[in-house]
Scaffold this motif. Sequence first.
Motif, mmCIF file in Angstrom:
data_model
loop_
_atom_site.group_PDB
_atom_site.id
_atom_site.type_symbol
_atom_site.label_atom_id
_atom_site.label_comp_id
_atom_site.label_asym_id
_atom_site.label_seq_id
_atom_site.Cartn_x
_atom_site.Cartn_y
_atom_site.Cartn_z
ATOM 1 N N VAL A 28 8.469 3.559 4.913
ATOM 2 C CA VAL A 28 9.022 2.263 5.312
ATOM 3 C C VAL A 28 8.515 1.127 4.417
ATOM 4 C CG1 VAL A 28 9.730 0.906 7.313
ATOM 5 C CG2 VAL A 28 8.840 3.194 7.663
ATOM 6 N N ALA A 29 8.252 1.453 3.149
ATOM 7 C CA ALA A 29 7.961 0.370 2.206
ATOM 8 C C ALA A 29 9.227 -0.446 1.993
ATOM 9 C CB ALA A 29 7.472 0.949 0.885
ATOM 10 N N SER A 74 0.834 -1.203 0.000
ATOM 11 C CA SER A 74 0.000 0.000 0.000
ATOM 12 C C SER A 74 0.868 1.251 0.000
ATOM 13 C CB SER A 74 -0.916 0.016 1.232
ATOM 14 O OG SER A 74 -1.783 -1.094 1.233
ATOM 15 N N MET A 75 1.934 1.218 0.805
ATOM 16 C CA MET A 75 2.853 2.358 0.865
ATOM 17 C C MET A 75 3.576 2.536 -0.471
ATOM 18 S SD MET A 75 2.386 3.640 3.855
ATOM 19 C CE MET A 75 0.665 3.163 3.532
ATOM 20 N N THR A 76 3.852 1.436 -1.147
ATOM 21 C CA THR A 76 4.482 1.512 -2.473
ATOM 22 C C THR A 76 3.570 2.231 -3.454
ATOM 23 O OG1 THR A 76 5.697 -0.550 -2.095
ATOM 24 C CG2 THR A 76 5.420 0.145 -4.376
ATOM 25 N N LEU A 77 2.275 1.918 -3.401
ATOM 26 C CA LEU A 77 1.314 2.592 -4.281
ATOM 27 C C LEU A 77 1.249 4.087 -3.975
ATOM 28 C CD1 LEU A 77 -1.631 -0.005 -4.309
ATOM 29 C CD2 LEU A 77 0.126 0.366 -6.061
ATOM 30 N N VAL A 78 1.328 4.446 -2.687
ATOM 31 C CA VAL A 78 1.336 5.862 -2.303
ATOM 32 C C VAL A 78 2.573 6.558 -2.893
ATOM 33 C CG1 VAL A 78 1.530 7.477 -0.365
ATOM 34 C CG2 VAL A 78 0.010 5.497 -0.187
ATOM 35 N N ALA A 79 3.724 5.874 -2.813
ATOM 36 C CA ALA A 79 4.964 6.439 -3.355
ATOM 37 C C ALA A 79 4.857 6.624 -4.864
ATOM 38 C CB ALA A 79 6.139 5.534 -3.004
ATOM 39 N N ILE A 80 4.246 5.682 -5.549
ATOM 40 C CA ILE A 80 4.082 5.772 -7.005
ATOM 41 C C ILE A 80 3.197 6.956 -7.375
ATOM 42 C CG2 ILE A 80 3.033 4.639 -9.004
ATOM 43 C CD1 ILE A 80 3.971 1.962 -7.812
#
Length: 437
Positions: A272-273, A238-244
């Motif tokens: 912290v992804a 989920s955090m990765t999607l936010v970063a993208i």
Amino acid sequence: MASAVIISVLILTVLSLFKVNVLVAIIISALSAGFIAGLPFVEIVEVFVSNMGESANTALSYVLLGGFAAAIGMTGVTKGIVQFLRRAVTGKRGFMLITIAIIASLSQNAVPVHIAFIPILIPPLISLFDKMQIDRRAIATSLTFGLKAPYIMLPVGFGLIFQGIIQENMIENGIEISLSEVTQAMLVPGLGMVVGLLIAIFITYRKKRDYSQVTPEGPSADYEEIDDSPFKFELKHSMTLVAIVGALYVQVDTESMVLGALTGLVLMFVLVAVPFRSSEEVMSKGISMMGMIAFIMLAAAGFAGVLKETGSVEALVDASSGMLEGQKAIVALVLLLVGLIVTLGIGTSFGTIPILAALYIPIATAAGFSPVAIAVLIGTAGALGDAGSPASDSTLGPTAGLNVDGKHNHIWDTVVPTFIHFNIPLFIFGWAAALML
């Protein structure tokens, strides 16, 4: 003077066809252009090196995008994508290739990692491609289509930057045109690429190819196979999607790939992804994936600088168009042909637009072309440098992913197929659009 650009590009093409390293081939070609124009050796080297800085922003962005892509890969989200593809498209060759083209297209707009996704996503799929006996030349054309067609046709992401450059340079050279008119102009040439993709997938490379019979030309690359354990969507994904999303927003808002990639990287660590202690590993992988491509782009900028210093591009345009006054069809043909020659050597669409705009606009205006038609000529001539060029990121990227086992040749399996299936229809459709609009 005009001969300098023609001969140097021919040298680059011949050296590349004989499998000379692209970086070495570009340097030799740049030196050749300078010698033919009569420049002293020391001056050629100085011009070459000083102009490498023109692509410093691009080179840095590629390294950062490589790091961003490596960080995304470390979260394991790639495993879910690969497993989905393996389940959904196994045995469905056409669907597989179209899906790859769509994923590549998203890398230009929705997930702005450009070519950095290829070394992470494609190598784990190689075994599946080989099991299905898919001709990798079809995969290369699918990837190059996705890397190129979206920015030609759509004013989003990299397309907003590309079409914006066309608009700005036309205005700077005395022609008022809106961004929507530039988009309208580039739709027809872009449709030529769609035709080329369909021909490559369903006609040219439809036959099966057994890669167990292909002799590797080099050592296999070190990459991790995706395991078959079930993929679980976790908080880090989920955090990765936010970063993208953050990277996309910043890139579109600032029109800077560097800031977009840097934002994505920072968010991956802040959210912290990916643990901060892995930052060294992330950047090492990013440089490993994209470093050579970054250096090639720097060398291509140096080559462009030498050509500009010699005045050979201007001389070629003047010599080609001076005798064709009043013959719009032939003028358009010659301008596109000149663009093909110049951009084939330089290997960049974005970087050649300012050069071509300054040269083309007086000639095209005198020949009676409309502003939209001139946008077609400039945009198409610039775009011809991406597919089919040994120095283009749109060909280097696919090769980086498909040649992990040494069985995919950059020139014969990526450059030549993409030149045939994209540059030829792009040239034809662009020429027709310039006469119709």
